[in-house]
Scaffold this active site. Sequence first.
Site: not given
Length: 226
Positions: A100-102
């Site tokens: 998952l993106d930051k």
Amino acid sequence: MRLDQFVSQASGIPRSETPKLIRAGRVSVNGVALRKASTHIDPTAQVLFDAAPLSLPGSIYLMLHKPAGVISATEDPSHRTVLDLIDHPHRHTLHVVGRLDKDTTGLLLITNDGEWSHRLMSPKHHVPKTYLASLAEPLTQSAAQQLRNGVQLHGEKHLTQPATVEVLPEQQVRITIHEGKYHQVKRMFAAVGNRVVALHRESIGGLQLDPQLAEGDWRVLDGFVL
């Protein structure tokens, strides 16, 4: 498997630290002290560390409610990672199932089962992943239909696979995809002229994020197979 790999996985000691323990003669295999970390051993052999028996852990499956600001990696020299949130005796043997993106929150799975994680993330298995997206602008009916039909992402040769799209109040959209391209959901909304301002993964396959897990919390999935 390599002796240093076995000791790390069985003890929870980081693999980078196991060679010095092995060179010090603290590990024996079938009654013989071995001092070379790269030695290959039978995983069923009798392995002792400081005279205490070691055995490989079984399959481990964890669910994490990922908070924003944490990266989906096992280690990073300058950023906090999701494994920094996991207090588990075998945390150093675990890896993240997909990413998952930051700034993306929600369901993240963590395991030591490589075949299982590959099966979940491989596009050919078409495992659905559902996200709740908050958008900069209301999603038009035309744009929603484009997402349902498949859209052309920048730099991609083929259209995305058809998505399930549910338009919700307050500029939110629930979207289910069956692929895992880089930043796919954000790029899909960009392709129809919108922008994601917040993204939260709700489910993978039939597994929903436990509503009792606060951001940053995790739990074991006992005997779980998706």
